[in-house]
Write an enzyme that holds these catalytic residues in place. Sequence first.
Site, PDB file in Angstrom:
ATOM      1  N   ASP A  19      60.697  45.443   7.677  1.00 34.00           N
ATOM      2  CA  ASP A  19      60.676  46.149   6.334  1.00 34.00           C
ATOM      3  C   ASP A  19      62.076  47.093   6.076  1.00 34.00           C
ATOM      4  O   ASP A  19      62.912  47.123   7.113  1.00 34.00           O
ATOM      5  CB  ASP A  19      59.657  47.325   5.932  1.00 34.00           C
ATOM      6  CG  ASP A  19      59.392  48.168   7.517  1.00 34.00           C
ATOM      7  OD1 ASP A  19      60.378  48.116   8.140  1.00 34.00           O
ATOM      8  OD2 ASP A  19      58.450  48.971   7.172  1.00 34.00           O
ATOM      9  N   ASN A  77      48.620  57.151   7.661  1.00 37.53           N
ATOM     10  CA  ASN A  77      47.460  56.691   6.795  1.00 37.53           C
ATOM     11  C   ASN A  77      46.932  55.061   7.059  1.00 37.53           C
ATOM     12  O   ASN A  77      46.355  54.606   6.436  1.00 37.53           O
ATOM     13  CB  ASN A  77      47.954  56.830   5.523  1.00 37.53           C
ATOM     14  CG  ASN A  77      49.277  55.973   4.976  1.00 37.53           C
ATOM     15  OD1 ASN A  77      49.824  55.148   5.684  1.00 37.53           O
ATOM     16  ND2 ASN A  77      49.615  55.707   3.832  1.00 37.53           N
ATOM     17  N   HIS A 106      49.131  52.579   7.720  1.00 35.88           N
ATOM     18  CA  HIS A 106      49.915  51.600   7.283  1.00 35.88           C
ATOM     19  C   HIS A 106      50.546  50.722   8.254  1.00 35.88           C
ATOM     20  O   HIS A 106      51.078  51.280   9.391  1.00 35.88           O
ATOM     21  CB  HIS A 106      50.977  52.043   6.090  1.00 35.88           C
ATOM     22  CG  HIS A 106      52.093  52.832   6.654  1.00 35.88           C
ATOM     23  ND1 HIS A 106      52.384  53.802   5.834  1.00 35.88           N
ATOM     24  CD2 HIS A 106      53.221  52.522   7.608  1.00 35.88           C
ATOM     25  CE1 HIS A 106      53.518  54.444   6.585  1.00 35.88           C
ATOM     26  NE2 HIS A 106      54.046  53.449   7.578  1.00 35.88           N
ATOM     27  N   GLU A 150      51.053  50.016   2.250  1.00 38.88           N
ATOM     28  CA  GLU A 150      50.178  51.057   2.280  1.00 38.88           C
ATOM     29  C   GLU A 150      49.015  50.750   2.051  1.00 38.88           C
ATOM     30  O   GLU A 150      48.375  49.714   1.572  1.00 38.88           O
ATOM     31  CB  GLU A 150      50.838  51.825   1.018  1.00 38.88           C
ATOM     32  CG  GLU A 150      52.268  52.468   1.077  1.00 38.88           C
ATOM     33  CD  GLU A 150      52.290  53.628   2.204  1.00 38.88           C
ATOM     34  OE1 GLU A 150      51.731  53.859   3.200  1.00 38.88           O
ATOM     35  OE2 GLU A 150      53.234  54.168   1.873  1.00 38.88           O
TER      36      GLU A 150
HETATM   37  C1  GLP Z   1      57.423  53.969   8.827  1.00 40.57           C
HETATM   38  C2  GLP Z   1      57.743  52.443   9.082  1.00 40.57           C
HETATM   39  C3  GLP Z   1      56.717  51.747   9.854  1.00 40.57           C
HETATM   40  C4  GLP Z   1      56.274  52.735  11.232  1.00 40.57           C
HETATM   41  C5  GLP Z   1      55.874  54.147  10.505  1.00 40.57           C
HETATM   42  C6  GLP Z   1      55.456  55.133  11.791  1.00 40.57           C
HETATM   43  O1  GLP Z   1      56.844  54.042   7.862  1.00 40.57           O
HETATM   44  N1  GLP Z   1      57.946  51.479   7.990  1.00 40.57           N
HETATM   45  O2  GLP Z   1      56.856  50.361  10.235  1.00 40.57           O
HETATM   46  O3  GLP Z   1      55.234  51.801  11.853  1.00 40.57           O
HETATM   47  O4  GLP Z   1      56.930  54.716   9.868  1.00 40.57           O
HETATM   48  O5  GLP Z   1      56.618  55.571  12.269  1.00 40.57           O
HETATM   49  P1  GLP Z   1      56.583  56.356  13.947  1.00 40.57           P
HETATM   50  O6  GLP Z   1      56.883  55.319  14.755  1.00 40.57           O
HETATM   51  O7  GLP Z   1      58.090  56.845  13.771  1.00 40.57           O
HETATM   52  O8  GLP Z   1      55.684  57.378  13.792  1.00 40.57           O
END
Ligand code: GLP
Length: 235
Positions: free
Chosen positions: A62, A128, A130, A135
């Site tokens: 992404d 959440n 995702h 989402e």
């Molecule tokens: C963002 C990214 C996700 C990731 C999520 C959790 O929203 N788009 O790909 O998995 O954050 O991030 P973290 O690993 O910092 O908790």
Amino acid sequence: MRIIQVENQAAGGRVAFELLKEKLAEGANTLGLATGSSPLSFYEQIVESDLDLSDLTSVNLDEYIGLSGENPQSYRYFMQEHLFNQKPFKKSFLPNGVAEDVEMETRRYNQILVEHPVDLQILGIGTNGHIGFNEPGTSFDSTVHVVDLEQSTIEANARFFDKIEDVPTQAYSMGIRNILNSKSIILFAYGASKAKAIAGTVEGPITEELPGSALQKHEDVVIIADKEALSHLKK
Ligand code: GLP
């Protein structure tokens, strides 16, 4: 699904690195990569190793809409900083956050995934549930698309920005179908804030309300998590 409980994030990175080497020995040549804090220890392992990635291709999950690759908050910049500068791939793809034509960029990125099917997809998970930026409510049939980020996601990601107003409100993301197309998947989750999302991913009903639960439909998923992230599992 296979769940590997690890002591901490550093240990999780080491376990994933061993799995990566196995997949490479089996012929994997395209890695699906993720940003966020969860995969960082894995990237550190790669950087510290003598592994040569220059014959491999990477495709990221992404990217924020509105941020160019030179913006330190963009996912392109994150990947350069934590992996690509030290360990260049033959080719590394990410959506272009400043593409003029959003529709065309979406189609272009989907085509990249058609041409470069992912052998091993790295994932984190949002609080959440995702995955990527898919989402709750995203169709399991989705391919690359534009996402309106949930307020909770914007708040969670605000820690990387000076102020919350700077967090983009939209992003490109691989869809759930793209993610499930990967031959194998490693998902990292650390900390109590991920416990509910992990319980839903592993034991919950398969529902679009919790995007991670789509992974129950996949044959080769390894979840690498600490005790806190696994604390809501019943079994
Ligand atoms: C963002 C990214 C996700 C990731 C999520 C959790 O929203 N788009 O790909 O998995 O954050 O991030 P973290 O690993 O910092 O908790």
